[in-house]
Design a protein around this motif. Structure first.
Motif, mmCIF file in Angstrom:
data_model
loop_
_atom_site.group_PDB
_atom_site.id
_atom_site.type_symbol
_atom_site.label_atom_id
_atom_site.label_comp_id
_atom_site.label_asym_id
_atom_site.label_seq_id
_atom_site.Cartn_x
_atom_site.Cartn_y
_atom_site.Cartn_z
ATOM 1 N N ASP A 2 0.839 -1.207 0.000
ATOM 2 C CA ASP A 2 0.000 0.000 0.000
ATOM 3 C C ASP A 2 0.877 1.260 0.000
ATOM 4 O OD1 ASP A 2 -2.271 1.505 -0.106
ATOM 5 O OD2 ASP A 2 -2.705 1.393 2.042
ATOM 6 N N ARG A 3 1.668 1.358 -1.040
ATOM 7 C CA ARG A 3 2.640 2.447 -1.164
ATOM 8 C C ARG A 3 1.979 3.817 -1.124
ATOM 9 N NH1 ARG A 3 6.443 3.710 -6.490
ATOM 10 N NH2 ARG A 3 7.322 5.676 -5.705
ATOM 11 N N THR A 4 2.627 4.763 -0.480
ATOM 12 C CA THR A 4 2.250 6.173 -0.556
ATOM 13 C C THR A 4 3.318 6.898 -1.364
ATOM 14 O OG1 THR A 4 3.363 6.629 1.544
ATOM 15 C CG2 THR A 4 0.986 6.173 1.616
ATOM 16 N N TYR A 6 5.227 13.969 -8.840
ATOM 17 C CA TYR A 6 6.194 13.452 -9.813
ATOM 18 C C TYR A 6 6.334 11.938 -9.672
ATOM 19 C CZ TYR A 6 10.712 12.057 -11.682
ATOM 20 O OH TYR A 6 11.705 11.370 -12.331
ATOM 21 N N GLU A 7 6.451 11.454 -8.443
ATOM 22 C CA GLU A 7 6.628 10.020 -8.201
ATOM 23 C C GLU A 7 5.445 9.210 -8.714
ATOM 24 O OE1 GLU A 7 9.136 8.309 -6.861
ATOM 25 O OE2 GLU A 7 10.426 10.048 -6.500
ATOM 26 N N LEU A 8 4.265 9.763 -8.609
ATOM 27 C CA LEU A 8 3.053 9.043 -8.989
ATOM 28 C C LEU A 8 2.693 9.235 -10.454
ATOM 29 C CD1 LEU A 8 0.398 7.496 -8.322
ATOM 30 C CD2 LEU A 8 -0.568 9.692 -7.607
ATOM 31 N N TRP A 9 2.826 10.435 -10.959
ATOM 32 C CA TRP A 9 2.197 10.843 -12.221
ATOM 33 C C TRP A 9 3.154 10.895 -13.398
ATOM 34 C CZ3 TRP A 9 1.098 16.144 -14.463
ATOM 35 C CH2 TRP A 9 -0.014 16.146 -15.296
ATOM 36 N N SER A 21 -0.180 13.493 0.874
ATOM 37 C CA SER A 21 0.328 13.275 2.229
ATOM 38 C C SER A 21 -0.671 12.510 3.097
ATOM 39 C CB SER A 21 0.676 14.615 2.891
ATOM 40 O OG SER A 21 -0.496 15.397 3.099
ATOM 41 N N SER A 22 -1.910 12.374 2.602
ATOM 42 C CA SER A 22 -2.949 11.654 3.320
ATOM 43 C C SER A 22 -3.015 10.201 2.863
ATOM 44 C CB SER A 22 -4.308 12.319 3.087
ATOM 45 O OG SER A 22 -5.364 11.483 3.492
ATOM 46 N N LYS A 23 -3.315 9.281 3.797
ATOM 47 C CA LYS A 23 -3.471 7.865 3.457
ATOM 48 C C LYS A 23 -4.639 7.634 2.498
ATOM 49 C CE LYS A 23 -1.934 4.415 4.748
ATOM 50 N NZ LYS A 23 -0.967 3.488 4.104
ATOM 51 N N GLU A 24 -5.506 8.621 2.344
ATOM 52 C CA GLU A 24 -6.614 8.493 1.399
ATOM 53 C C GLU A 24 -6.118 8.407 -0.037
ATOM 54 O OE1 GLU A 24 -9.486 11.570 1.917
ATOM 55 O OE2 GLU A 24 -9.573 11.304 4.096
ATOM 56 N N PHE A 25 -4.837 8.742 -0.244
ATOM 57 C CA PHE A 25 -4.267 8.701 -1.588
ATOM 58 C C PHE A 25 -3.121 7.694 -1.678
ATOM 59 C CE2 PHE A 25 -6.555 12.632 -1.411
ATOM 60 C CZ PHE A 25 -7.126 12.738 -2.667
ATOM 61 N N SER A 26 -3.206 6.638 -0.877
ATOM 62 C CA SER A 26 -2.255 5.533 -1.009
ATOM 63 C C SER A 26 -2.610 4.732 -2.257
ATOM 64 C CB SER A 26 -2.309 4.631 0.221
ATOM 65 O OG SER A 26 -3.555 3.945 0.274
#
Length: 427
Positions: free
Chosen positions: A40-42, A47-50, A131-136
């Motif tokens: 469950d990576r955050t 940049y890291e995600l997109w 920064s929120s776990k809602e976006f893991s």
């Protein structure tokens, strides 16, 4: 982007909003890093995600003249993000322009068009959300209503991260057809079997295939690149033997054909083997693929087969194969696959639908798959569904098909969900 994006008529909107929009996603081939799902990576920043995992975006940055240091080099993440935003309005017409806007809106609720002027705002706004776990990783994936997805794994990969619950491996079989000495030795070590010839090699491979089956695998993918049929004897022998094994296990064979992966040695050195610089071939011998399928069929063990050409000019002859290899009580035993890689834009998707309809029965089409390394790319299913609904309504109207809405509804449901679901359920 408004809610009616790509939907040009009231009936197209009805098909999309009443039928296609909320259907679960079945994604039968992608390259998502399953370890990111397992832990469950955050993500530290957008940049890291997109941007970092997306060679489609990297390719466009190069085309627009951005130095490689700001793409895959040592520049700071924000500098790379800023450079991408600076060219974003200039890439309109490319599907990355559409997908990127859809990704920002779907996942982050942001409808602002990226540009150099608002890059800092987007960076701060999105990073605060991340920064929120809602976006893991798992939370982002939940937002897409994914019922089933099948990230690829090689024969030697650890299958532990695949935990079931709709996330199962598909076999990435490229290394199987021309096995290296390292691969052979690793397979010996993994199975404890001696490998002396093709028969003993297939026997050892089957030990691992059974482990994939236990993990839920039902799709096997092989890439037949532009030069596949040059000196193909051993490769063909192995592929035919594997096709028989896939058929025994009721798996579906995916053939991705026609990629020319060796182009720029400079970019390969800088960006790695999947850096977004591959090209299409213009001389892939489709007749050899037909002969291959015919030979496998003679053995009595032709698996369900989906063929993905990278060159759009190859889509027509492959779509004809819907009627060339049929089997009782099996819909589209062999079929043209979703538009992929350099074809997965509006033009390629509509061309695929046109050809399948003209040469066969488009209602049997297996639909969309992402074939992507980014977890955000599941928006491509929505992109496809919007195009499909608009295409179907346009055909029904301007070519006077006179299909009542109830039949349009059933066809959209089949293409977006039921046809792919049937490949899973028959196991």
């Amino acid at each position: 982007m408004n809610e009616n994006y790509l939907l040009k008529s009231e009936n197209a909107k009805r098909l999309y909003f009443d039928v296609a929009k909320n259907l679960p996603i079945i994604d039968f081939h992608n390259h998502i890093e399953v370890k990111d799902i397992a832990i469950d990576r955050t993500y530290e920043n957008i940049y890291e995600l997109w941007l970092k995992p997306d060679p489609y975006k990297h390719r466009l940055m190069r085309i627009c003249g951005i130095p490689e240091n700001f793409i895959t080099g040592d520049a700071e993440p924000f500098e790379k993000f800023l450079k991408f935003c600076s060219i974003f309005p200039m890439i309109a017409g490319n599907p990355v322009y559409d997908w990127s806007r859809m990704e920002l809106l779907k996942v982050f609720g942001i409808s602002v068009l990226p540009s150099e002027n608002n890059a800092k705002y987007l960076w701060d706004e999105i990073n605060e959300k991340l920064s929120s776990k809602e976006f893991s990783t798992t939370q982002i994936l939940k937002s897409f209503n994914i019922e089933y997805q099948s990230p690829v794994a090689t024969l030697l990969d650890d299958l532990t991260p695949f935990r079931g619950e709709g996330i199962v491996p598909s076999l990435r079989g490229d290394s199987l057809l021309a096995p290296s000495e390292y691969f052979i030795n690793s397979l010996k070590s993994k199975t404890g079997l001696a490998i002396n010839d093709t028969a003993s090699y297939i026997k050892a491979v089957c030990v691992i295939l059974d482990k994939f089956a236990q993990a839920g695998c039902i799709f096997a993918d092989h890439s037949l690149d532009y030069d596949f049929f040059e000196n193909p004897k051993q490769k063909l022998e192995i592929l035919m033997a594997l096709a028989e094994e896939y058929a025994k296990r009721n798996w579906t064979l995916l053939l991705h054909i026609g990629a020319k992966r060796k182009t720029s040695a400079r970019l390969e050195k800088l960006a790695g083997p999947a850096g977004g610089y591959a090209a299409t071939s213009n001389d892939f011998p489709i007749s050899r693929v037909v002969d291959l399928l015919g030979d496998v069929e003679k053995s009595g063990a032709l698996p369900d087969t989906v063929i993905f050409p990278l060159n759009m000019s190859d889509q027509a002859p492959i779509s004809v194969l819907q009627g060339s290899f049929c089997e009782d009580n099996v819909a589209s035993k062999v079929q043209l696959g979703p538009a992929w890689w350099w074809c997965d834009h509006s033009l390629g998707i509509k061309n695929t639908l046109d050809l399948i309809a003209a040469f066969g029965a488009f209602s049997q089409f297996i639909g969309m798959t992402t074939d992507s390394r980014s977890i955000l790319s599941f928006v491509r299913h929505d992109y496809f569904r919007r195009i499909l609904c608009n295409w179907l309504d346009s055909k029904n109207t301007f070519e006077e098909w006179e299909l009542p809405f109830e039949f349009q509804k059933e066809i959209v449901t089949k293409i977006c969900y039921k046809n792919a679901k049937s490949k899973i359920k028959k196991r």
